[in-house]
Scaffold this active site. Sequence first.
Site, short mmCIF file in Angstrom:
data_model
loop_
_atom_site.label_atom_id
_atom_site.label_comp_id
_atom_site.label_asym_id
_atom_site.label_seq_id
_atom_site.Cartn_x
_atom_site.Cartn_y
_atom_site.Cartn_z
N HIS A 1 -26.72 -51.47 58.15
CA HIS A 1 -25.61 -50.52 58.06
C HIS A 1 -24.67 -50.80 59.24
O HIS A 1 -25.10 -50.81 60.39
CB HIS A 1 -26.10 -49.08 58.19
CG HIS A 1 -26.70 -48.48 56.95
ND1 HIS A 1 -27.73 -49.04 56.27
CD2 HIS A 1 -26.37 -47.34 56.27
CE1 HIS A 1 -28.04 -48.27 55.22
NE2 HIS A 1 -27.22 -47.22 55.20
N ASP B 1 -25.94 -44.49 47.73
CA ASP B 1 -26.42 -44.08 49.06
C ASP B 1 -27.47 -42.96 48.96
O ASP B 1 -28.66 -43.25 49.03
CB ASP B 1 -25.22 -43.65 49.94
CG ASP B 1 -25.44 -43.87 51.43
OD1 ASP B 1 -26.47 -44.43 51.82
OD2 ASP B 1 -24.55 -43.48 52.22
N ASP B 2 -27.05 -41.72 48.81
CA ASP B 2 -27.96 -40.56 48.75
C ASP B 2 -27.43 -39.61 47.67
O ASP B 2 -26.81 -38.58 47.99
CB ASP B 2 -27.99 -39.86 50.12
CG ASP B 2 -28.32 -40.81 51.25
OD1 ASP B 2 -29.51 -41.12 51.44
OD2 ASP B 2 -27.38 -41.29 51.93
N HIS C 1 -31.03 -44.92 49.46
CA HIS C 1 -32.15 -44.46 50.31
C HIS C 1 -33.05 -43.59 49.46
O HIS C 1 -32.61 -42.56 48.96
CB HIS C 1 -31.63 -43.67 51.50
CG HIS C 1 -30.67 -44.43 52.36
ND1 HIS C 1 -31.06 -45.12 53.49
CD2 HIS C 1 -29.33 -44.66 52.24
CE1 HIS C 1 -30.01 -45.71 54.03
NE2 HIS C 1 -28.94 -45.46 53.29
N HIS D 1 -27.70 -50.21 47.48
CA HIS D 1 -27.66 -49.35 48.68
C HIS D 1 -28.05 -47.94 48.27
O HIS D 1 -27.22 -47.15 47.82
CB HIS D 1 -26.25 -49.39 49.29
CG HIS D 1 -26.13 -48.64 50.58
ND1 HIS D 1 -25.11 -48.87 51.48
CD2 HIS D 1 -26.87 -47.63 51.12
CE1 HIS D 1 -25.25 -48.05 52.52
NE2 HIS D 1 -26.29 -47.28 52.31
N GLU E 1 -19.65 -48.09 59.05
CA GLU E 1 -19.53 -46.85 58.26
C GLU E 1 -18.73 -45.88 59.13
O GLU E 1 -17.57 -45.60 58.85
CB GLU E 1 -20.93 -46.29 57.93
CG GLU E 1 -20.91 -44.97 57.16
CD GLU E 1 -22.32 -44.36 56.96
OE1 GLU E 1 -23.26 -44.72 57.68
OE2 GLU E 1 -22.44 -43.49 56.07
N1 ADE Z 1 -29.51 -42.76 56.00
C1 ADE Z 1 -29.31 -42.29 54.76
N2 ADE Z 1 -28.03 -42.40 54.40
C2 ADE Z 1 -27.39 -42.98 55.45
C3 ADE Z 1 -26.05 -43.40 55.70
N3 ADE Z 1 -25.08 -43.23 54.81
N4 ADE Z 1 -25.76 -43.95 56.89
C4 ADE Z 1 -26.71 -44.12 57.81
N5 ADE Z 1 -27.98 -43.77 57.63
C5 ADE Z 1 -28.33 -43.21 56.45
ZN ZN Z 2 -26.95 -45.82 53.58
#
Ligand code: ADE
Ligand code: ZN
Length: 330
Positions: free
Chosen positions: A194, A275-276, A16, A14, A197
Amino acid sequence: MDDFIAQLPKAELHLHIEGTLEPELAFALAEKNKITLPFKSVDEMRAAYNFSDLQSFLDLYYASISVVQTEEDFHDLTLAYLKKAASQNVRHTEIFFDPQSHTARNIPMGTVINGITAALREAQSELGVSSKLILSFLRHLSEAAAMETLQQALPFRDQFIGIGLDSSELGHPPSKFVNVFEEVRRQGFRVVCHAGEEGPPEYINEALDQLHAERIDHGVRCMEDAALVKRLAEEQIPLTVCPLSNVRLCVFKTMSDHTIKQMMDAGLLVTVNSDDPPYFGGYVNENYQAIQEAFGLTREDLVQLARNSFTAAFLSDEEKQKLIAELPEF
Ligand code: ADE
Ligand code: ZN
């Protein structure tokens, strides 16, 4: 324990690619492409990574990616992440990209996909990291826009294996995208989504029942629905949990409030992911470290999480077994 985590072979499922843009690279690309970022310095940009919810993060995430424009830029962004992943003993990674955040800026689909996949090939041969690419639709946009994106991506279908759904979750349930995911499955792509969350447990059920998702990204709000937890455990549906992301986006107040240990104890197929990473203060190993410290996870727990990451990957049984076979020495 930090050394143990660092050395543990693992998969990241996971991630991006747009969310791996480090402020240093953002400034370098802004200068090269003659774009003005709304920050005076790298430090000022990093200081802005202070979010109140998912949307407050997404606003900055979509604005920042404007500096990435050419095929070479997409390559460089991707290779920077893969080098970091290799340094953390990530053996395999499954990477999301958001084409609509680029095609909306008149960047052709081919520029995005060819740039990313050139870096994936390089990482396989030079760093020993294998990868798969997953296209993700933006759920705040319409189903028709997702359908158009799918059509634009089909000429490149050999370069990605699956399709997901991300962006603003609340008010944009999986059921909004039933028709396009029917076409996605007809075309033979793997499906992830997703869900849970910020959105309620019903969105997880919708992702499973209406989109036929094989893996749920995040899924942490499943813990509010005992019947859903039972189902996820029985069916061993993988959940790609992102602990630092969840705390930075205020899904949980602190790491001690995170439910990941309860999820593991409930027999769920939990994986740990970033994630990011620059936005949330850590790559995959920092995520393992944060939960190890918060919950006193044992070495056995950590090995179980690494094993889960290989089990949940879109790899053949043979490829998975080869990776899992590296774990017993740990
Ligand atoms: N795009 C990038 N990170 C995300 C996340 N945590 N939830 C939804 N969309 C995303
Ligand atoms: Zn994500």
